[in-house]
Scaffold this motif. Structure first.
Motif, PDB file in Angstrom:
ATOM      1  N   THR A 325       1.156  -0.786  -0.468  1.00 38.93           N
ATOM      2  CA  THR A 325       0.134   0.102  -0.016  1.00 38.93           C
ATOM      3  C   THR A 325       1.678   1.089   0.198  1.00 38.93           C
ATOM      4  O   THR A 325       0.811   2.112  -0.552  1.00 38.93           O
ATOM      5  CB  THR A 325      -0.636   0.110   1.469  1.00 38.93           C
ATOM      6  N   ASN A 327       3.978   0.789  -0.960  1.00 34.12           N
ATOM      7  CA  ASN A 327       5.259   1.803  -2.388  1.00 34.12           C
ATOM      8  C   ASN A 327       4.425   2.335  -3.522  1.00 34.12           C
ATOM      9  O   ASN A 327       5.279   2.987  -4.229  1.00 34.12           O
ATOM     10  CB  ASN A 327       5.348   0.200  -2.150  1.00 34.12           C
ATOM     11  N   LEU A 328       2.836   2.042  -4.039  1.00 37.76           N
ATOM     12  CA  LEU A 328       2.024   2.004  -4.401  1.00 37.76           C
ATOM     13  C   LEU A 328       1.669   3.819  -4.238  1.00 37.76           C
ATOM     14  O   LEU A 328       2.379   4.621  -4.591  1.00 37.76           O
ATOM     15  CB  LEU A 328       0.819   1.750  -4.866  1.00 37.76           C
ATOM     16  N   ASN A 329       1.664   3.342  -2.785  1.00 36.95           N
ATOM     17  CA  ASN A 329       0.834   5.370  -2.802  1.00 36.95           C
ATOM     18  C   ASN A 329       1.742   6.638  -2.140  1.00 36.95           C
ATOM     19  O   ASN A 329       1.531   7.911  -2.766  1.00 36.95           O
ATOM     20  CB  ASN A 329       0.082   5.256  -1.228  1.00 36.95           C
ATOM     21  N   LEU A 330       3.485   6.222  -2.153  1.00 39.57           N
ATOM     22  CA  LEU A 330       4.081   7.117  -2.403  1.00 39.57           C
ATOM     23  C   LEU A 330       5.471   6.999  -3.661  1.00 39.57           C
ATOM     24  O   LEU A 330       5.828   7.210  -3.249  1.00 39.57           O
ATOM     25  CB  LEU A 330       5.091   6.867  -0.624  1.00 39.57           C
ATOM     26  N   SER A 332       6.769   4.251  -4.462  1.00 38.49           N
ATOM     27  CA  SER A 332       8.368   4.035  -4.014  1.00 38.49           C
ATOM     28  C   SER A 332       8.747   3.255  -5.471  1.00 38.49           C
ATOM     29  O   SER A 332       9.942   3.213  -5.263  1.00 38.49           O
ATOM     30  CB  SER A 332       8.342   3.679  -2.850  1.00 38.49           C
TER      31      SER A 332
ATOM     32  N   PHE B 370      -3.866   4.867  -7.393  1.00 40.24           N
ATOM     33  CA  PHE B 370      -2.855   3.767  -7.517  1.00 40.24           C
ATOM     34  C   PHE B 370      -2.182   4.031  -9.545  1.00 40.24           C
ATOM     35  O   PHE B 370      -0.917   3.496  -9.442  1.00 40.24           O
ATOM     36  CB  PHE B 370      -3.324   2.524  -7.214  1.00 40.24           C
ATOM     37  N   LYS B 373      -0.249   6.739 -10.317  1.00 39.73           N
ATOM     38  CA  LYS B 373       1.125   6.982  -9.454  1.00 39.73           C
ATOM     39  C   LYS B 373       2.153   5.723 -10.430  1.00 39.73           C
ATOM     40  O   LYS B 373       2.998   5.516 -10.956  1.00 39.73           O
ATOM     41  CB  LYS B 373       0.732   6.050  -8.403  1.00 39.73           C
ATOM     42  N   MET B 377       5.568   6.538 -12.174  1.00 38.95           N
ATOM     43  CA  MET B 377       6.694   6.021 -11.865  1.00 38.95           C
ATOM     44  C   MET B 377       7.063   5.288 -12.972  1.00 38.95           C
ATOM     45  O   MET B 377       8.502   5.495 -13.186  1.00 38.95           O
ATOM     46  CB  MET B 377       6.560   4.266 -10.953  1.00 38.95           C
TER      47      MET B 377
END
Lengths: 497, 497
Positions: A325, A327-330, A332, B370, B373, B377
């Protein structure tokens, strides 16, 4: 229920034996005494006869026992093990979704954490945090507190009082942090750490000999710790191998770059922790999205692989906490969890509040599924094919979506392995502690996402597997009716604590 | 509340004016009469004085009005518009997560849909479906039913009775479907479609002239429709431009390939629908993950772009329903929503039950975040940079995460645009229908994911923006206290319907 009174549960049990084996016991009789699973009998019939069940119990030498007979639509699973979360960040749940890691720390996280010098605020907040994680089904939790010794002790007290199993760590951070939220020296940080270790080890367990709250060394991450501080923490660890360790690793590309500039002599991020003696069988490493990222694109040779981060972590016996959660949200990255499992790493799940916006391990499970599907899609795009499944052997997971049994494993037994507690918790095997959830998908739980029809309430293995899938993908705290830690009711929708 | 009685709401209102503008009105006075927003006054003080509010109402000529004064932690937003879901698939919520689209249709979906020939099952199921979507805050819903005419009419009746705004479509599918679930001919399919159109148009609206339930042509997808069937549907559409149309497009790579073999004369998937006159301003296209995927990698020239699918859809005025939960769950792909918005497409969100495992638009919002994002990414990895933000102009979204205002837009006004209903619903502008949610983040809602502290309850724009972010990322049906459609209370946690 008093932990000394034998209690018997009758109903379906679902748990994992390893990352690729789900065991479904539709009619299990399970006895709990002294907080532990005393025995378990499979296939007890008839399902609805309390008398038969009581006599089966009596045959084991127990004449008095409380009986919990589960209703249709209910089943028992092991409690969730959240191997990475930040207790003081719960007030920020759902905030700052526009940021990446380093900006988010400075704008959202550090200002909130610095409030915990106010001990009254700490007590009020932590009470609510621990009640929430318990009600979400987390029976074991790896908590980061703040840098404050006293507030960390308060978190440990609250966990102890509410009966959760947990690791509680004071954050060590003596550089690269804002002035208002940074420890003045390595020495001050170490002394405060020793204070919390002593405090936590002084807590008197409810069941003699069964300590539920453990101290854990918590260097926040390599960036926020001077070499002196890392060295002192390594020394604490060296003299006491029972001390658990938790930290962050390879979460975000900018973070990885920064670590490289701060520790130019270390080959990789993992080698930084290893250089200070902080990588071992009771180390929990959160994230790992970019582990060995330099080896992914190049055609890595055997020597490079043998000296890789993953091989180092593997050789030290440390484990990973996958926090999808967050990793997707920030933004990362997407961790390669299937590959980690294939290579034999210990892997678990973390909610990482508040980088993750949910304290529920059910969200971690769903988003771990998403991440594995993203890896699978990327692979399918590159290869334009899907991997064959080997006969008999567990199918390799590196390039495909994680199946149901692996998702449940990550949230339970995988967490136990990463916490080095697999002999104690993680599944419902006799001798282990009874850390378990009574799950209900019955309509009176009133979760509009959960739909169960009459024919799914039969207690066949097939129906129970469908119920488990529906719970993991659609359930929420309303479907977690009772949460037991070491045999004691500690939370859940039916608990009145 | 009776729709003819003027009712006044006093409290914070948050809604969007377009995809990049969030309007926050901390102290709004909003009057509803005849199901519509009669007027709205901003910045009414003092916040707690009912008398002042009543006199403001009286100044508008109304002396008798019911007043709803919102408490701290409550606010009003437009109702959610779910532009893509399958009502008969709710029993499968959370099932089949291992499959991709085509296998999932055959193993999970079609067997369940075929049960709806049983009209008693249909009535029982659809009652529960519509109550659930309403309680999740969906005030307008684009429903696919099954291929059965009578069961589709039952769904329309249920929607009508429960007071939701909706498009209800009988699926057209006369090939590439299992024997037990396939229409025998294009003619039979068309006659049944005409039957449901007539039935729905015969429903008598609760407020004269305000029809809430609309028919919608629903060719399931190009694969399951013969050219003859598509042609006949196009003819129905041609003679009645008010007829809405919904279908699937470019969801999964195998599906796209299959369409190419079935329609070798059509340049792209979108061109198939266009060839049959099914692409226009009231067409809802679900998914679109792989639109123009052939142009992504190659250095596409201007001519290729001018003849692309997106340009075709744009020129026809059709809209897209982004279904991120489903797209991740079925490993379909990651849609490029930001780019669609930059290029001027109408874009909205769909839950796509049960490809998506949640009926809640809040999950669609989170997973849309998500997906954006993931696009960001991927871009950052390729470019090793982030896009500059243009001064004054809305920042391009193509390569970055969707901000809060865009997420709310997609779930509300974007949906209204895609349904061709933007003059009627989507935000809280006088003259539009009062389709709205009373949201509460107060502790008594007992959602463990929502954390609100005292200082966030002040009614400043900043606090309200934080509350909105927390609601979108952490809220669930427990935080949706009242759901109004055309001024009528139709659902929500406080409704007793």
């Amino acid at each position: 229920m008093a932990s000394s009174l034998p209690t018997i549960f009758y109903g379906p049990i679902l748990h994992t034996l390893n990352h690729h084996t789900l065991q479904i016991l539709p009619r299990a009789l399970l006895a709990v005494a002294g907080g532990r699973i005393a025995w378990l009998i499979e296939n007890v019939l008839p399902s609805d006869s309390g008398d038969t069940i009581r006599s089966a119990a009596a045959s084991k030498g127990w004449h008095v026992a409380r009986l919990h007979a589960l209703k249709d639509g209910e089943f028992i699973i092991p409690g969730f093990i959240d191997t990475h979360t930040h207790a003081p960040q719960f007030p920020n749940l759902g905030r700052g979704q526009d940021y990446e890691l380093l900006g988010w720390l400075h704008h959202i996280t550090f200002p909130t954490e610095s409030r915990f010098k106010d001990l009254e605020y700490a007590r009020r907040t932590y009470e609510s945090v621990v009640r929430r994680t318990l009600d979400c089904g987390t029976t074991t939790c790896c908590y980061y507190a703040t840098l404050h010794e006293e507030a960390t002790n308060i978190l440990a007290d609250v966990v102890h009082k509410l009966g959760q199993r947990a690791f509680v760590g004071k954050c060590n951070m003596d550089r690269e942090s804002p002035d208002h939220y940074c420890e003045p020296s390595a020495q001050v940080s170490i002394e405060a750490t020793q204070g919390t270790i002593q405090h936590i080890r002084g807590l008197k367990p409810a069941i003699p000999g069964m300590n539920l709250v453990h101290p854990i060394l918590t260097p926040r991450f390599a960036i926020s710790c001077t070499p002196e501080l890392l060295g002192s923490l390594g020394e604490l660890a060296r003299v006491d191998r029972t001390l658990a360790i938790q930290t962050h690793i390879s979460e975000n590309p900018s973070e990885v770059d920064f670590v490289r500039t701060l520790f130019p002599d270390c080959r990789t991020y993992a080698h930084v922790y290893d250089a200070y003696g902080l990588l071992r069988e009771n180390t929990v490493l959160a994230h790992g999205c970019h582990l060995d990222s330099d080896l992914l694109d190049a055609g890595a040779d055997e020597e490079a692989i043998s000296e890789s981060e993953i091989e180092l972590i593997l050789s030290r016996g440390a484990g990973l906490s996958h926090c999808p959660t967050s990793n997707l949200n920030l933004r990362s990255g997407v961790a390669r969890v299937g590959e980690w499992l294939d290579r034999g790493l210990k892997v678990s799940l973390g909610t990482d509040v508040s980088g993750g916006y949910s304290p529920s391990m059910l969200d971690a499970v769903r988003h771990a599924s998403f991440c594995s599907k993203l890896v699978a899609m990327e692979h399918a795009r590159k290869e334009n094919s899907t991997l064959p499944v080997a006969n008999g052997k567990p199918a390799p997971l590196g390039n495909r979506q994680l199946p149901l049994e692996t998702l449940l494993f990550l949230a339970t037994l995988g967490g136990a392995e990463v916490c080095n507690l697999a002999s104690e918790v993680g599944n419902l095997v006799p001798g282990k502690s009874f850390d378990a959830l009574v799950v209900s998908l019955r309509p009176e739980t009133r979760n509009p996402n959960v739909w169960v029809e009459g024919d799914e309430l039969q207690r066949s293995e097939e129906s129970l597997q469908i119920l488990l899938e529906k719970f993991l993908l659609c359930g929420d705290d309303r479907n977690i009716r009772a949460v037991y830690v070491a045999g004691r009711l500690a939370g859940g929708a039916d608990a009145s604590i």
